[in-house]
Design a protein around this motif. Sequence first.
Motif, PDB file in Angstrom:
ATOM      1  N   MET A   1     -62.335  81.037 -46.106  1.00  0.00           N
ATOM      2  CA  MET A   1     -61.398  81.711 -45.200  1.00  0.00           C
ATOM      3  C   MET A   1     -61.089  83.110 -45.723  1.00  0.00           C
ATOM      4  SD  MET A   1     -57.455  80.658 -44.333  1.00  0.00           S
ATOM      5  CE  MET A   1     -56.967  81.069 -46.000  1.00  0.00           C
ATOM      6  N   ALA A   2     -61.230  84.097 -44.882  1.00  0.00           N
ATOM      7  CA  ALA A   2     -60.910  85.473 -45.261  1.00  0.00           C
ATOM      8  C   ALA A   2     -59.468  85.782 -44.906  1.00  0.00           C
ATOM      9  CB  ALA A   2     -61.836  86.439 -44.538  1.00  0.00           C
ATOM     10  N   THR A   3     -58.742  86.461 -45.817  1.00  0.00           N
ATOM     11  CA  THR A   3     -57.343  86.773 -45.564  1.00  0.00           C
ATOM     12  C   THR A   3     -57.040  88.215 -45.933  1.00  0.00           C
ATOM     13  OG1 THR A   3     -56.671  86.096 -47.790  1.00  0.00           O
ATOM     14  CG2 THR A   3     -56.653  84.398 -46.075  1.00  0.00           C
ATOM     15  N   ASN A   4     -55.899  88.701 -45.484  1.00  0.00           N
ATOM     16  CA  ASN A   4     -55.394  90.005 -45.913  1.00  0.00           C
ATOM     17  C   ASN A   4     -53.915  89.867 -46.220  1.00  0.00           C
ATOM     18  OD1 ASN A   4     -54.111  89.884 -43.473  1.00  0.00           O
ATOM     19  ND2 ASN A   4     -55.234  91.568 -42.536  1.00  0.00           N
ATOM     20  N   ALA A   5     -53.226  90.965 -46.489  1.00  0.00           N
ATOM     21  CA  ALA A   5     -51.830  90.907 -46.901  1.00  0.00           C
ATOM     22  C   ALA A   5     -50.915  90.394 -45.792  1.00  0.00           C
ATOM     23  CB  ALA A   5     -51.378  92.285 -47.362  1.00  0.00           C
ATOM     24  N   THR A   6     -51.324  90.557 -44.560  1.00  0.00           N
ATOM     25  CA  THR A   6     -50.471  90.174 -43.433  1.00  0.00           C
ATOM     26  C   THR A   6     -50.806  88.801 -42.871  1.00  0.00           C
ATOM     27  OG1 THR A   6     -51.946  91.303 -41.879  1.00  0.00           O
ATOM     28  CG2 THR A   6     -50.117  92.571 -42.786  1.00  0.00           C
ATOM     29  N   GLY A   7     -51.877  88.189 -43.309  1.00  0.00           N
ATOM     30  CA  GLY A   7     -52.250  86.876 -42.791  1.00  0.00           C
ATOM     31  C   GLY A   7     -53.745  86.686 -42.728  1.00  0.00           C
ATOM     32  N   ARG A   8     -54.164  85.682 -42.011  1.00  0.00           N
ATOM     33  CA  ARG A   8     -55.579  85.349 -41.924  1.00  0.00           C
ATOM     34  C   ARG A   8     -56.337  86.320 -41.029  1.00  0.00           C
ATOM     35  NH1 ARG A   8     -55.358  78.782 -40.950  1.00  0.00           N
ATOM     36  NH2 ARG A   8     -54.407  78.236 -42.956  1.00  0.00           N
ATOM     37  N   ILE A   9     -57.554  86.627 -41.446  1.00  0.00           N
ATOM     38  CA  ILE A   9     -58.442  87.433 -40.600  1.00  0.00           C
ATOM     39  C   ILE A   9     -59.388  86.493 -39.863  1.00  0.00           C
ATOM     40  CG2 ILE A   9     -60.255  89.187 -40.560  1.00  0.00           C
ATOM     41  CD1 ILE A   9     -59.009  90.425 -43.008  1.00  0.00           C
ATOM     42  N   HIS A  10     -59.935  85.521 -40.583  1.00  0.00           N
ATOM     43  CA  HIS A  10     -60.797  84.529 -39.968  1.00  0.00           C
ATOM     44  C   HIS A  10     -60.387  83.159 -40.478  1.00  0.00           C
ATOM     45  CE1 HIS A  10     -64.219  82.534 -38.245  1.00  0.00           C
ATOM     46  NE2 HIS A  10     -64.750  83.666 -37.825  1.00  0.00           N
TER      47      HIS A  10
ATOM     48  N   ILE B   1     -61.914  80.050 -40.107  1.00  0.00           N
ATOM     49  CA  ILE B   1     -62.921  79.121 -40.610  1.00  0.00           C
ATOM     50  C   ILE B   1     -64.238  79.846 -40.828  1.00  0.00           C
ATOM     51  CG2 ILE B   1     -64.196  76.998 -40.151  1.00  0.00           C
ATOM     52  CD1 ILE B   1     -62.001  76.208 -38.194  1.00  0.00           C
ATOM     53  N   LEU B   2     -64.674  79.891 -42.059  1.00  0.00           N
ATOM     54  CA  LEU B   2     -66.009  80.389 -42.375  1.00  0.00           C
ATOM     55  C   LEU B   2     -66.532  79.589 -43.567  1.00  0.00           C
ATOM     56  CD1 LEU B   2     -66.111  84.300 -42.103  1.00  0.00           C
ATOM     57  CD2 LEU B   2     -67.261  82.616 -40.667  1.00  0.00           C
ATOM     58  N   THR B   3     -67.669  78.954 -43.413  1.00  0.00           N
ATOM     59  CA  THR B   3     -68.260  78.153 -44.478  1.00  0.00           C
ATOM     60  C   THR B   3     -69.720  78.534 -44.645  1.00  0.00           C
ATOM     61  OG1 THR B   3     -68.986  76.380 -42.981  1.00  0.00           O
ATOM     62  CG2 THR B   3     -66.740  76.241 -43.835  1.00  0.00           C
ATOM     63  N   ASP B   4     -70.366  77.940 -45.637  1.00  0.00           N
ATOM     64  CA  ASP B   4     -71.791  78.190 -45.853  1.00  0.00           C
ATOM     65  C   ASP B   4     -72.621  77.749 -44.652  1.00  0.00           C
ATOM     66  OD1 ASP B   4     -71.376  79.290 -48.316  1.00  0.00           O
ATOM     67  OD2 ASP B   4     -71.718  77.429 -49.428  1.00  0.00           O
ATOM     68  N   LEU B   5     -72.138  76.728 -43.944  1.00  0.00           N
ATOM     69  CA  LEU B   5     -72.876  76.227 -42.781  1.00  0.00           C
ATOM     70  C   LEU B   5     -72.995  77.284 -41.684  1.00  0.00           C
ATOM     71  CD1 LEU B   5     -71.517  72.580 -42.381  1.00  0.00           C
ATOM     72  CD2 LEU B   5     -73.732  73.298 -43.278  1.00  0.00           C
ATOM     73  N   HIS B   6     -72.028  78.185 -41.605  1.00  0.00           N
ATOM     74  CA  HIS B   6     -72.075  79.227 -40.584  1.00  0.00           C
ATOM     75  C   HIS B   6     -73.209  80.220 -40.844  1.00  0.00           C
ATOM     76  CE1 HIS B   6     -67.925  77.784 -39.965  1.00  0.00           C
ATOM     77  NE2 HIS B   6     -68.041  78.264 -38.747  1.00  0.00           N
ATOM     78  N   PHE B   7     -73.544  80.437 -42.103  1.00  0.00           N
ATOM     79  CA  PHE B   7     -74.546  81.446 -42.450  1.00  0.00           C
ATOM     80  C   PHE B   7     -75.877  80.849 -42.900  1.00  0.00           C
ATOM     81  CE2 PHE B   7     -70.315  83.211 -43.278  1.00  0.00           C
ATOM     82  CZ  PHE B   7     -70.347  84.306 -42.432  1.00  0.00           C
ATOM     83  N   HIS B   8     -75.863  79.577 -43.324  1.00  0.00           N
ATOM     84  CA  HIS B   8     -77.088  78.919 -43.775  1.00  0.00           C
ATOM     85  C   HIS B   8     -77.180  77.517 -43.165  1.00  0.00           C
ATOM     86  CE1 HIS B   8     -77.430  82.184 -46.669  1.00  0.00           C
ATOM     87  NE2 HIS B   8     -76.209  81.916 -47.080  1.00  0.00           N
TER      88      HIS B   8
END
Length: 227
Positions: free
Chosen positions: A1-10, A12-19
């Motif tokens: 999961m990608a995040t920033n100072a204000t909250g989540r950007i994405h 759900i992201l896992t290896d299955l999404h890219f491979h």
Amino acid sequence: MATNATGRIHYILTDLHFHPDQKEKMRNHLAEEVLNEDMYTLMQMYQHSLGKGGSILKGALALLKATSLFISVFRDPRVIVSTNDERLVKLYDCLLFFLDQEEKVGSSDWSASEKAKRLLSWECRDDIYSCIVGFTKMVKMKLSTHPDLTITPAQINSDIVENMFCQQRSYRGTGTHPNSLQYSKTINSIILGQSLVNNKSNAGASKSSTAHPMTFSLNTPLRKKKG
């Protein structure tokens, strides 16, 4: 999961999404989650972090903008009550993006193999075009004939059409190019052979909604009488 100072950007992201393996490639939700609004926002943030070098992501962001619009419309639970709905405009903009890309690549001096690499497969593009055009025309047709009707984009899918074509293929066997008469006979077999799974459905619940056999007629005889 990608995040920033204000909250989540994405979310759900896992290896299955890219491979993904061959099985996972058939899972629609994985494709959705790398093409939706969350992914578009994530890539915008990534482009910003690259500074001047972020210009390399211009094409990817343009694609994600179009796909995120496409997904957001067909995941929207709000009803459509007018042909002037802004979501139909969004779909048209999405369609124009893909048509424009196809025209630019097609008119370039690249080889055929290079052009194929720079575009989505023609099967994928055809699915996108038919989905957008078909849905838009269905909305306009239904709302023009039934003004009190409402359409929920999130509840629309092509399963019934795919099921019909699957049955067509199973009836025809090895025959892949049926003529009109053969097609109509197969359609009648499919329509008359259907059974309801649930009486609460909008097909077959009453005489007015029951499907009728398809008819086929010609103005002239198939075989001329010998004089």
